[in-house]
Structures are given as structure tokens and as C-alpha cells.
Scaffold this motif. Structure first.
Motif, mmCIF file in Angstrom:
data_model
loop_
_atom_site.group_PDB
_atom_site.id
_atom_site.type_symbol
_atom_site.label_atom_id
_atom_site.label_comp_id
_atom_site.label_asym_id
_atom_site.label_seq_id
_atom_site.Cartn_x
_atom_site.Cartn_y
_atom_site.Cartn_z
ATOM 1 N N ALA A 83 0.844 -1.205 0.000
ATOM 2 C CA ALA A 83 0.000 0.000 0.000
ATOM 3 C C ALA A 83 0.871 1.243 0.000
ATOM 4 O O ALA A 83 0.936 1.986 0.984
ATOM 5 C CB ALA A 83 -0.932 -0.011 1.198
ATOM 6 N N ASP A 84 1.533 1.478 -1.116
ATOM 7 C CA ASP A 84 2.427 2.630 -1.207
ATOM 8 C C ASP A 84 2.653 2.979 -2.674
ATOM 9 O O ASP A 84 2.135 2.322 -3.576
ATOM 10 C CB ASP A 84 3.758 2.329 -0.518
ATOM 11 C CG ASP A 84 4.381 3.568 0.122
ATOM 12 O OD1 ASP A 84 4.189 4.669 -0.434
ATOM 13 O OD2 ASP A 84 5.057 3.431 1.160
ATOM 14 N N SER A 85 3.457 4.001 -2.880
ATOM 15 C CA SER A 85 3.751 4.475 -4.228
ATOM 16 C C SER A 85 4.652 3.503 -4.977
ATOM 17 O O SER A 85 5.224 2.569 -4.385
ATOM 18 C CB SER A 85 4.444 5.838 -4.154
ATOM 19 O OG SER A 85 5.724 5.683 -3.552
ATOM 20 N N LEU A 127 -2.603 4.500 -6.041
ATOM 21 C CA LEU A 127 -1.396 5.310 -6.223
ATOM 22 C C LEU A 127 -0.610 4.887 -7.459
ATOM 23 O O LEU A 127 0.051 5.700 -8.096
ATOM 24 C CB LEU A 127 -0.495 5.208 -4.986
ATOM 25 C CG LEU A 127 -1.035 5.805 -3.681
ATOM 26 C CD1 LEU A 127 -0.065 5.533 -2.546
ATOM 27 C CD2 LEU A 127 -1.277 7.299 -3.833
ATOM 28 N N TRP A 128 -0.683 3.628 -7.823
ATOM 29 C CA TRP A 128 0.064 3.136 -8.969
ATOM 30 C C TRP A 128 -0.443 3.702 -10.290
ATOM 31 O O TRP A 128 0.286 3.731 -11.279
ATOM 32 C CB TRP A 128 -0.006 1.608 -9.028
ATOM 33 C CG TRP A 128 0.706 0.907 -7.920
ATOM 34 C CD1 TRP A 128 1.229 1.462 -6.784
ATOM 35 C CD2 TRP A 128 0.971 -0.498 -7.827
ATOM 36 N NE1 TRP A 128 1.794 0.492 -5.994
ATOM 37 C CE2 TRP A 128 1.651 -0.723 -6.607
ATOM 38 C CE3 TRP A 128 0.692 -1.579 -8.649
ATOM 39 C CZ2 TRP A 128 2.063 -1.991 -6.203
ATOM 40 C CZ3 TRP A 128 1.094 -2.851 -8.253
ATOM 41 C CH2 TRP A 128 1.777 -3.054 -7.042
ATOM 42 N N ASN A 129 -1.676 4.151 -10.300
ATOM 43 C CA ASN A 129 -2.251 4.636 -11.554
ATOM 44 C C ASN A 129 -1.547 5.888 -12.062
ATOM 45 O O ASN A 129 -1.622 6.202 -13.254
ATOM 46 C CB ASN A 129 -3.746 4.919 -11.375
ATOM 47 C CG ASN A 129 -4.481 4.990 -12.687
ATOM 48 O OD1 ASN A 129 -4.194 4.243 -13.620
ATOM 49 N ND2 ASN A 129 -5.432 5.901 -12.790
ATOM 50 N N ALA A 130 -0.891 6.618 -11.175
ATOM 51 C CA ALA A 130 -0.191 7.843 -11.575
ATOM 52 C C ALA A 130 1.243 7.574 -12.009
ATOM 53 O O ALA A 130 1.978 8.513 -12.304
ATOM 54 C CB ALA A 130 -0.204 8.842 -10.420
ATOM 55 N N GLU A 131 1.638 6.281 -12.058
ATOM 56 C CA GLU A 131 3.027 5.943 -12.366
ATOM 57 C C GLU A 131 3.082 4.909 -13.492
ATOM 58 O O GLU A 131 3.240 3.709 -13.249
ATOM 59 C CB GLU A 131 3.716 5.417 -11.108
ATOM 60 C CG GLU A 131 3.682 6.429 -9.959
ATOM 61 C CD GLU A 131 4.298 5.898 -8.688
ATOM 62 O OE1 GLU A 131 5.527 5.878 -8.589
ATOM 63 O OE2 GLU A 131 3.530 5.507 -7.797
ATOM 64 N N ALA A 133 -5.325 15.822 -12.917
ATOM 65 C CA ALA A 133 -6.006 16.844 -13.716
ATOM 66 C C ALA A 133 -7.456 16.463 -13.989
ATOM 67 O O ALA A 133 -8.327 17.335 -14.113
ATOM 68 C CB ALA A 133 -5.267 17.052 -15.038
ATOM 69 N N SER A 134 -7.730 15.177 -14.046
ATOM 70 C CA SER A 134 -9.098 14.726 -14.322
ATOM 71 C C SER A 134 -10.081 15.193 -13.254
ATOM 72 O O SER A 134 -11.273 15.356 -13.534
ATOM 73 C CB SER A 134 -9.140 13.205 -14.432
ATOM 74 O OG SER A 134 -8.701 12.607 -13.221
ATOM 75 N N ASP A 167 -8.440 4.222 -17.441
ATOM 76 C CA ASP A 167 -7.689 5.336 -18.016
ATOM 77 C C ASP A 167 -8.046 5.663 -19.465
ATOM 78 O O ASP A 167 -7.436 6.545 -20.060
ATOM 79 C CB ASP A 167 -6.186 5.035 -17.952
ATOM 80 C CG ASP A 167 -5.551 5.591 -16.690
ATOM 81 O OD1 ASP A 167 -6.248 6.299 -15.947
ATOM 82 O OD2 ASP A 167 -4.371 5.309 -16.454
ATOM 83 N N ALA A 168 -9.015 4.967 -20.037
ATOM 84 C CA ALA A 168 -9.302 5.154 -21.462
ATOM 85 C C ALA A 168 -9.662 6.596 -21.787
ATOM 86 O O ALA A 168 -9.110 7.204 -22.710
ATOM 87 C CB ALA A 168 -10.420 4.214 -21.893
#
Length: 393
Positions: free
Chosen positions: A248-250, A275-279, A320-321, A298-299
Motif C-alpha cells: 500500500a504505497d507508491s 497510487l500506482w495509476n499515476a506511475e 487533472a481529471s 484510463d481510457a
């Protein structure tokens, strides 16, 4: 014999006529709008006490509702804040909405300062701020004026009677991926979680969801994010037997922890959080191939990113979304927002929810956004969706 003085007299008359013509031309030019001195304007009577005063700093466009966007434009989170603000502008352009005036206020110098100015300028809805502490600084000021706050924070402790949280919630992400893992036959779970509020939320959610889904948590280790602490936590965890481990981390911590687990011969399924979605770079880490995490699909964000780059020449931050979807939310509700009336905040609780770049969402009774999440799998070719988001709540 001709008069010797005649040619000189004719020349003098020509010069005189030329000067007169020039003067007439100049006068006509002045009459047509050139510089001239006008009589003093009459003194107007002072306005009566009942005359409405224009709001400070903004034009008097009474045909539009005023909405404040509170994000950091300066300071350490300026990049994220500017991305949110730019996406909000794109949302207004895409919807072609003319019912709202969205004005950005910088929370860099202080969220309370930004909120005070926004309220003084007559804004009846606040979108933002980004951080939980900033939400707490703004909530009381807004409540005193009867103004609702739709925040981008995921800090559930910042929720209040006039505060709705639009941020991505780690508890929802963990619940989704743990239930998916359980559906694949995994029953024994372990957790590797950081110290602090995020870690406490993650560990509590993991225990609750695993047990309610028919599984159990057999090991849990915490760490302070130092390399030595991560290594010690992994070593202790590796002495237990489990089917799946939630990190549970970046991604920064994950790419350190997972190789250590593999060196300890731990073959358990790796689970992650939103958090993984931003990487996006995590897909290139070989030890993470096959790992699962739950987040929004993310589509549509990919389409937003394309338009964002075309307009601003750079790639937006993933958050930004939130700015885009917050404006879509305000535009939709503004259809029922009568002139000179407070924002109809009761509409935020619509059971049917709302649609946005990040998919369907709705606010629950605690005013926290519930989202329809997909389960993603990391692989050498990028990420793929192994379980699409539910179509309803």
C-alpha cells in the motif's frame, strides 16, 4: 509692359489659400474624432444606499453563476494545481457552457486567504482545495456563507456537512483488488504498509475486506519508508506464508520492496493501490509483471491528455481529471441552479451519480465519492484491464 509686382501677389494669395485649406482640413479632422478639448462632464448624483455594489475584482456578469477553483498555482504542488486548473478550462470549452464563471484562486500563499477572497467576490460554489489540511482551513469559512465545497482531497477526516470529497479513496481501491484476488481463489493475505494515516487506512481496510470476503490476513508489517526499514519489514514478512501481499504505497517504494520479496523466494501475488495509476513506468519493472491494482479506467483520461497536450504543450498530471470532472458536475447541476439562489447542494447526493473522465461516481452519505473501479494488471507491454469497472453501483 507687364507689372513687375503681379507674380508676387498671385503667389501670396496661393500660399494664403493653402494655409486656410489646411486649417479647414484640421478642423474637419477634429470633428471626425481627432483630439479635442470637450466641456466638463456633468457631475452625477451619488448612488443610493440600495444600489447593488459590484463584487470586488470580478466583472458584473449577472447572467453567470460564480464558481471558485481553489488549487495551488505556486509552491511545491504548483504543477498539480495548474494541471487541474487547465483541465477545468478544457471542460468549460468542451461543454460550451455559458452559465458558469470559474475563477482560479491560488492556495499557495494559504487556503484560507484564497477562500476569503473567493467568498468576498461572490462565488457560491468552491471546487477544491487539494489537500486535507487546506480543506479544513476552508470548510468553516465557506459554511459561514452557506457555500458548499467539492474538494479534490481523499482525506476522509476532512469531510464536513458542507464538504464533499471527490479525491480517489485508497479504501475503495484496496477493497476492489482484494475482492478480485479472492475471486481468483486467493485466501491468505499479507500487508506491507507505511506508517501514518494512509497506512492505517490500508491495513484496516485489508483486514475488514479479506475477512468479509472469506479470507484472512496472516501477516502485516509497517515501515517508515527508509531503505533499512523497508528491508527489515520485507525480511520479517517473508517468514510467513501467504497467497497475496498488498503493498500500500507508491511505485517508488514498490520497486524496492518487490525485488526484495522475490529474492526471499516469496512468489505471492502482488497487489497495489490507486497510487500506482499515476506511475505508468511501473510496467517496465520486470519483478512487477502480473501485479494487480484497482483504479479508475484510463481510457477517457488518455483522450483528455491528448487534448491537453495539444492546447498546453505538456502532459497533464493524473489528478487533472479531478478538475475536469468537477466542472462537468457543476455544469450538470447548474441546469437547476436558479439566478440569485444558493448552489443546489442537495443535488450532489443524486443516487444515480455522475459521469466523468474517471468514469461513474456518486457521493455516499458521508459525502465521499464512490467510484466504479477497474482492476489493472502490469505487464511488459504495459498495463491491461483484467476486470472492467462495474456498470452500476
Amino acid at each position: 509692359m507687364a507689372d513687375p509686382g503681379q507674380p508676387g501677389q498671385i503667389g501670396a494669395r496661393k500660399i494664403l489659400l493653402t494655409i486656410v485649406a489646411l486649417l479647414v482640413a484640421m478642423w474637419l479632422s477634429a470633428c471626425a474624432g481627432g483630439p479635442r478639448t470637450s466641456a466638463p462632464a456633468p457631475i452625477k448624483a451619488p448612488p443610493t444606499a440600495t444600489a447593488p455594489k459590484p463584487q470586488q475584482g470580478l466583472p458584473e456578469d449577472t447572467d453567470r453563476h460564480r464558481v471558485a477553483l481553489l488549487v495551488p498555482i505556486t509552491g511545491p504542488n504548483a504543477g498539480v494545481g495548474q494541471s487541474i486548473a487547465n483541465a477545468a478550462v478544457l471542460a468549460l470549452a468542451d461543454t460550451k457552457d455559458r452559465s458558469l464563471r470559474v475563477t482560479t484562486y491560488d492556495t499557495g500563499p494559504g487556503a484560507a486567504v484564497a477562500a476569503t477572497k473567493a467568498l468576498a467576490e461572490g462565488n457560491a460554489l468552491i471546487l477544491g482545495p487539494l489537500l486535507g489540511d487546506d480543506v479544513r482551513a476552508v470548510a468553516g469559512l465557506a459554511a459561514a456563507r452557506g457555500v458548499p465545497v467539492v474538494s479534490f482531497s481523499n482525506d476522509t477526516s476532512a469531510s464536513a456537512d458542507n464538504v464533499w470529497l471527490l479525491g480517489f479513496q485508497p479504501a475503495q481501491s484496496i477493497e476492489r483488488v482484494v475482492r478480485f484476488a479472492r475471486s481468483k481463489g486467493l485466501t491468505r493475505f499479507a500487508g506491507l504498509v507505511p506508517q501514518g494515516a494512509y497506512g492505517r487506512t490500508a491495513s484496516g481496510t485489508l483486514i475488514r475486506v479479506a475477512e468479509s470476503a472469506g479470507g484472512s490476513v496472516v501477516a502485516m508489517q509497517t515501515y517508515d519508508r527508509s531503505p533499512a526499514a523497508i528491508t527489515a519489514a520485507v525480511t520479517a514478512l517473508s517468514k510467513q506464508k501467504f497467497d497475496a501481499v498488498l503493498i500500500a504505497d507508491s511505485g517508488r517504494v514498490t520497486v524496492v520492496a518487490v525485488p526484495l520479496l522475490r529474492k526471499k523466494a516469496v512468489t505471492a501475488q502482488v497487489l497495489g493501490t490507486e497510487l500506482w495509476n499515476a506511475e505508468p513506468g511501473l510496467s517496465s519493472v520486470a519483478s512487477l509483471n502480473g501485479a494487480w491494482f484497482a483504479s479508475v479506467d484510463d481510457a477517457m483520461f488518455g483522450q483528455l491528455s491528448t487534448r491537453y497536450r495539444a492546447r498546453y504543450g505538456k502532459t497533464p498530471y493524473r489528478l487533472a481529471s479531478l478538475g475536469y470532472d468537477a466542472v462537468l458536475l457543476a455544469v450538470r447541476i447548474a441546469r437547476d441552479w436558479k439566478a440569485d439562489a444558493p448552489f443546489p447542494s442537495d443535488r450532489l447526493g443524486d443516487a444515480g451519480g455522475f459521469a466523468g473522465v474517471d468514469g461513474a461516481f456518486r457521493f455516499n452519505r458521508s459525502r465521499i465519492a464512490e467510484r466504479s473501479l477497474a482492476v489493472h494488471q502490469l505487464g511488459a507491454g504495459g498495463r491491461s484491464v483484467v476486470s472492467p469497472p462495474p456498470t452500476g453501483f
